[in-house]
Design a protein around this motif. Structure first.
Motif, PDB file in Angstrom:
ATOM      1  N   LEU A  28       0.129 -18.005  14.923  1.00  0.00           N
ATOM      2  CA  LEU A  28       0.656 -17.016  13.927  1.00  0.00           C
ATOM      3  C   LEU A  28       0.224 -17.503  12.266  1.00  0.00           C
ATOM      4  CD1 LEU A  28       3.922 -16.056  15.610  1.00  0.00           C
ATOM      5  CD2 LEU A  28       1.726 -15.047  15.801  1.00  0.00           C
ATOM      6  N   GLY A  29       0.280 -16.529  11.695  1.00  0.00           N
ATOM      7  CA  GLY A  29       0.164 -16.751  10.131  1.00  0.00           C
ATOM      8  C   GLY A  29      -0.854 -16.018   9.555  1.00  0.00           C
ATOM      9  N   SER A  30      -1.346 -16.485   8.356  1.00  0.00           N
ATOM     10  CA  SER A  30      -2.169 -15.792   7.495  1.00  0.00           C
ATOM     11  C   SER A  30      -3.682 -16.017   7.893  1.00  0.00           C
ATOM     12  CB  SER A  30      -1.982 -16.165   6.080  1.00  0.00           C
ATOM     13  OG  SER A  30      -3.020 -15.604   5.184  1.00  0.00           O
ATOM     14  N   ARG A  31      -4.662 -15.166   8.050  1.00  0.00           N
ATOM     15  CA  ARG A  31      -5.774 -15.101   8.198  1.00  0.00           C
ATOM     16  C   ARG A  31      -6.806 -15.146   7.124  1.00  0.00           C
ATOM     17  NH1 ARG A  31      -4.621 -11.701  12.950  1.00  0.00           N
ATOM     18  NH2 ARG A  31      -4.045 -12.938  14.555  1.00  0.00           N
ATOM     19  N   ALA A  32      -6.059 -15.285   5.811  1.00  0.00           N
ATOM     20  CA  ALA A  32      -6.798 -15.318   4.555  1.00  0.00           C
ATOM     21  C   ALA A  32      -7.710 -16.362   4.572  1.00  0.00           C
ATOM     22  CB  ALA A  32      -5.742 -15.311   3.369  1.00  0.00           C
ATOM     23  N   PRO A  33      -8.891 -16.086   3.445  1.00  0.00           N
ATOM     24  CA  PRO A  33      -9.927 -17.397   3.677  1.00  0.00           C
ATOM     25  C   PRO A  33      -9.085 -18.610   2.819  1.00  0.00           C
ATOM     26  CG  PRO A  33     -10.688 -15.278   2.657  1.00  0.00           C
ATOM     27  CD  PRO A  33      -9.330 -14.988   3.055  1.00  0.00           C
ATOM     28  N   TRP A  46      -3.218 -11.623  -2.795  1.00  0.00           N
ATOM     29  CA  TRP A  46      -3.973 -11.209  -1.475  1.00  0.00           C
ATOM     30  C   TRP A  46      -3.037 -10.628  -0.525  1.00  0.00           C
ATOM     31  CZ3 TRP A  46      -8.890 -11.586   0.550  1.00  0.00           C
ATOM     32  CH2 TRP A  46      -9.103 -11.502   1.789  1.00  0.00           C
ATOM     33  N   GLN A  47      -1.757 -11.043  -0.293  1.00  0.00           N
ATOM     34  CA  GLN A  47      -0.820 -10.549   0.427  1.00  0.00           C
ATOM     35  C   GLN A  47      -0.477  -9.079  -0.131  1.00  0.00           C
ATOM     36  OE1 GLN A  47       2.249 -13.647   0.652  1.00  0.00           O
ATOM     37  NE2 GLN A  47       1.532 -14.161   2.820  1.00  0.00           N
ATOM     38  N   VAL A  48      -0.195  -9.029  -1.411  1.00  0.00           N
ATOM     39  CA  VAL A  48       0.252  -7.782  -1.867  1.00  0.00           C
ATOM     40  C   VAL A  48      -0.921  -6.767  -1.566  1.00  0.00           C
ATOM     41  CG1 VAL A  48       0.814  -6.620  -3.875  1.00  0.00           C
ATOM     42  CG2 VAL A  48       1.873  -8.521  -3.622  1.00  0.00           C
ATOM     43  N   GLY A  49      -2.088  -7.183  -1.841  1.00  0.00           N
ATOM     44  CA  GLY A  49      -3.158  -6.308  -1.618  1.00  0.00           C
ATOM     45  C   GLY A  49      -3.347  -5.777   0.126  1.00  0.00           C
ATOM     46  N   GLY A  54      -2.498  -1.695   3.999  1.00  0.00           N
ATOM     47  CA  GLY A  54      -1.654  -1.391   5.324  1.00  0.00           C
ATOM     48  C   GLY A  54      -0.865  -0.412   5.392  1.00  0.00           C
ATOM     49  N   LEU A  55      -0.057  -0.305   4.315  1.00  0.00           N
ATOM     50  CA  LEU A  55       1.070   0.736   4.037  1.00  0.00           C
ATOM     51  C   LEU A  55       0.001   1.986   3.753  1.00  0.00           C
ATOM     52  CD1 LEU A  55       4.005   1.323   3.361  1.00  0.00           C
ATOM     53  CD2 LEU A  55       3.792   1.068   1.003  1.00  0.00           C
ATOM     54  N   ALA A  56      -0.597   2.313   2.954  1.00  0.00           N
ATOM     55  CA  ALA A  56      -1.759   3.413   2.812  1.00  0.00           C
ATOM     56  C   ALA A  56      -2.166   3.919   4.273  1.00  0.00           C
ATOM     57  CB  ALA A  56      -2.931   3.095   2.005  1.00  0.00           C
ATOM     58  N   VAL A  57      -2.622   2.874   5.159  1.00  0.00           N
ATOM     59  CA  VAL A  57      -3.131   3.513   6.539  1.00  0.00           C
ATOM     60  C   VAL A  57      -1.912   4.053   7.442  1.00  0.00           C
ATOM     61  CG1 VAL A  57      -4.091   2.395   8.393  1.00  0.00           C
ATOM     62  CG2 VAL A  57      -5.033   2.110   6.286  1.00  0.00           C
ATOM     63  N   VAL A  58      -0.722   2.967   7.349  1.00  0.00           N
ATOM     64  CA  VAL A  58       0.299   3.471   8.186  1.00  0.00           C
ATOM     65  C   VAL A  58       0.987   4.973   7.554  1.00  0.00           C
ATOM     66  CG1 VAL A  58       2.679   2.857   8.705  1.00  0.00           C
ATOM     67  CG2 VAL A  58       0.982   1.151   8.995  1.00  0.00           C
ATOM     68  N   GLY A  59       0.955   4.913   6.321  1.00  0.00           N
ATOM     69  CA  GLY A  59       1.442   6.489   5.931  1.00  0.00           C
ATOM     70  C   GLY A  59       0.721   7.387   6.251  1.00  0.00           C
ATOM     71  N   ALA A  60      -0.828   7.361   6.073  1.00  0.00           N
ATOM     72  CA  ALA A  60      -1.813   8.016   6.448  1.00  0.00           C
ATOM     73  C   ALA A  60      -1.484   8.634   8.124  1.00  0.00           C
ATOM     74  CB  ALA A  60      -3.328   7.648   6.408  1.00  0.00           C
ATOM     75  N   ILE A  81      -3.884  -4.260  10.324  1.00  0.00           N
ATOM     76  CA  ILE A  81      -4.058  -4.804   9.058  1.00  0.00           C
ATOM     77  C   ILE A  81      -3.244  -5.577   8.477  1.00  0.00           C
ATOM     78  CG2 ILE A  81      -4.250  -4.067   6.571  1.00  0.00           C
ATOM     79  CD1 ILE A  81      -5.894  -1.596   7.454  1.00  0.00           C
ATOM     80  N   TRP A  82      -1.896  -5.136   8.752  1.00  0.00           N
ATOM     81  CA  TRP A  82      -0.679  -6.161   8.248  1.00  0.00           C
ATOM     82  C   TRP A  82      -0.840  -7.426   9.145  1.00  0.00           C
ATOM     83  CZ3 TRP A  82       3.413  -1.731   8.219  1.00  0.00           C
ATOM     84  CH2 TRP A  82       3.472  -1.097   6.737  1.00  0.00           C
ATOM     85  N   ALA A  83      -1.277  -7.472  10.253  1.00  0.00           N
ATOM     86  CA  ALA A  83      -1.144  -8.387  11.276  1.00  0.00           C
ATOM     87  C   ALA A  83      -2.147  -9.494  10.882  1.00  0.00           C
ATOM     88  CB  ALA A  83      -1.590  -8.011  12.800  1.00  0.00           C
ATOM     89  N   THR A  84      -3.060  -9.235   9.874  1.00  0.00           N
ATOM     90  CA  THR A  84      -4.182 -10.138   9.590  1.00  0.00           C
ATOM     91  C   THR A  84      -3.509 -11.030   8.374  1.00  0.00           C
ATOM     92  OG1 THR A  84      -4.914  -8.914   7.587  1.00  0.00           O
ATOM     93  CG2 THR A  84      -6.187  -8.621   9.462  1.00  0.00           C
ATOM     94  N   GLU A  85      -2.041 -10.838   7.958  1.00  0.00           N
ATOM     95  CA  GLU A  85      -1.295 -11.476   6.982  1.00  0.00           C
ATOM     96  C   GLU A  85      -0.048 -11.801   7.206  1.00  0.00           C
ATOM     97  OE1 GLU A  85      -1.930 -13.834   3.996  1.00  0.00           O
ATOM     98  OE2 GLU A  85      -3.402 -12.687   4.532  1.00  0.00           O
ATOM     99  N   PHE A  86       0.629 -10.981   7.981  1.00  0.00           N
ATOM    100  CA  PHE A  86       2.162 -11.155   8.253  1.00  0.00           C
ATOM    101  C   PHE A  86       2.593 -11.389   9.842  1.00  0.00           C
ATOM    102  CE2 PHE A  86       1.555  -8.260   4.679  1.00  0.00           C
ATOM    103  CZ  PHE A  86       1.903  -8.996   3.726  1.00  0.00           C
ATOM    104  N   VAL A  87       3.276 -12.469   9.790  1.00  0.00           N
ATOM    105  CA  VAL A  87       3.707 -12.795  11.314  1.00  0.00           C
ATOM    106  C   VAL A  87       4.554 -11.721  11.830  1.00  0.00           C
ATOM    107  CG1 VAL A  87       4.999 -14.665  12.520  1.00  0.00           C
ATOM    108  CG2 VAL A  87       3.600 -15.394  10.604  1.00  0.00           C
ATOM    109  N   TRP A  88       5.267 -11.038  11.265  1.00  0.00           N
ATOM    110  CA  TRP A  88       6.201 -10.085  11.836  1.00  0.00           C
ATOM    111  C   TRP A  88       5.271  -9.084  12.419  1.00  0.00           C
ATOM    112  CZ3 TRP A  88       5.504  -5.042  10.033  1.00  0.00           C
ATOM    113  CH2 TRP A  88       4.972  -5.015   8.632  1.00  0.00           C
ATOM    114  N   ALA A  89       4.173  -8.766  11.813  1.00  0.00           N
ATOM    115  CA  ALA A  89       3.273  -7.488  12.349  1.00  0.00           C
ATOM    116  C   ALA A  89       2.469  -7.974  13.314  1.00  0.00           C
ATOM    117  CB  ALA A  89       2.389  -7.007  11.222  1.00  0.00           C
TER     118      ALA A  89
END
Length: 148
Positions: A28-33, A46-49, A54-60, A81-89
């Motif tokens: 688990l964890g971030s998959r950022a470069p 990066w996490q904020v982006g 992810g928020l825009a896609v979930v909102g849509a 998208i969130w799961a690429t960066e956040f463990v909870w997702a």
């Protein structure tokens, strides 16, 4: 040093005792470069982006639930998208995949399929009888033949 040993322990668990489920035991964890993770401010940005995209896609997807469109599919894409960066997702997606797999296996069970077919047939017969009673009692009046 601890992070490296934790990552290696996660990889060895995925390689050794995976048993055909490497995604379930993936670390688990971030998959950022790596260059992004190396700089704290860049990683937070990066996490904020990732969170905002992810928020825009979930909102849509939420908007598409009552409107035409693949609402649930888009919501799960936002979660991915969130799961690429956040463990909870990542944990939510693992749980969802497990539940969908279990439901698919239950639905393919011959006893469950037979029960569902019988319930559907009984439901259709009940609806047909109710429609027949309504037509017998009130008749069918076409909209172009209404006389007031």
């Amino acid at each position: 040093m601890n992070a490296d040993s934790d990552e290696r322990a996660g990889e060895s668990a995925a390689d050794g005792a995976g048993g055909g489920e490497p995604a379930e035991h993936a670390p688990l964890g971030s998959r950022a470069p790596e260059f992004v993770k190396a700089r704290r401010s860049l990683h937070v940005g990066w996490q904020v982006g990732v969170f905002l995209v992810g928020l825009a896609v979930v909102g849509a997807g939420i908007v598409m639930l009552p409107l035409p469109g693949p609402g649930w599919l888009v919501i799960f894409a936002g979660m991915a998208i969130w799961a690429t960066e956040f463990v909870w997702a990542q944990l939510v997606l693992r749980w969802t995949k497990r539940k969908v797999t279990e439901a698919a296996q239950r639905a393919l069970d011959p006893k469950v399929r037979r029960r569902n077919l019988i319930l559907t047939a009984v439901g259709l017969v009940i609806v047909a009888v109710l429609v027949g009673i309504y037509v017998w009692k009130f008749g069918i009046v076409m909209p172009w033949k209404i006389h007031e």
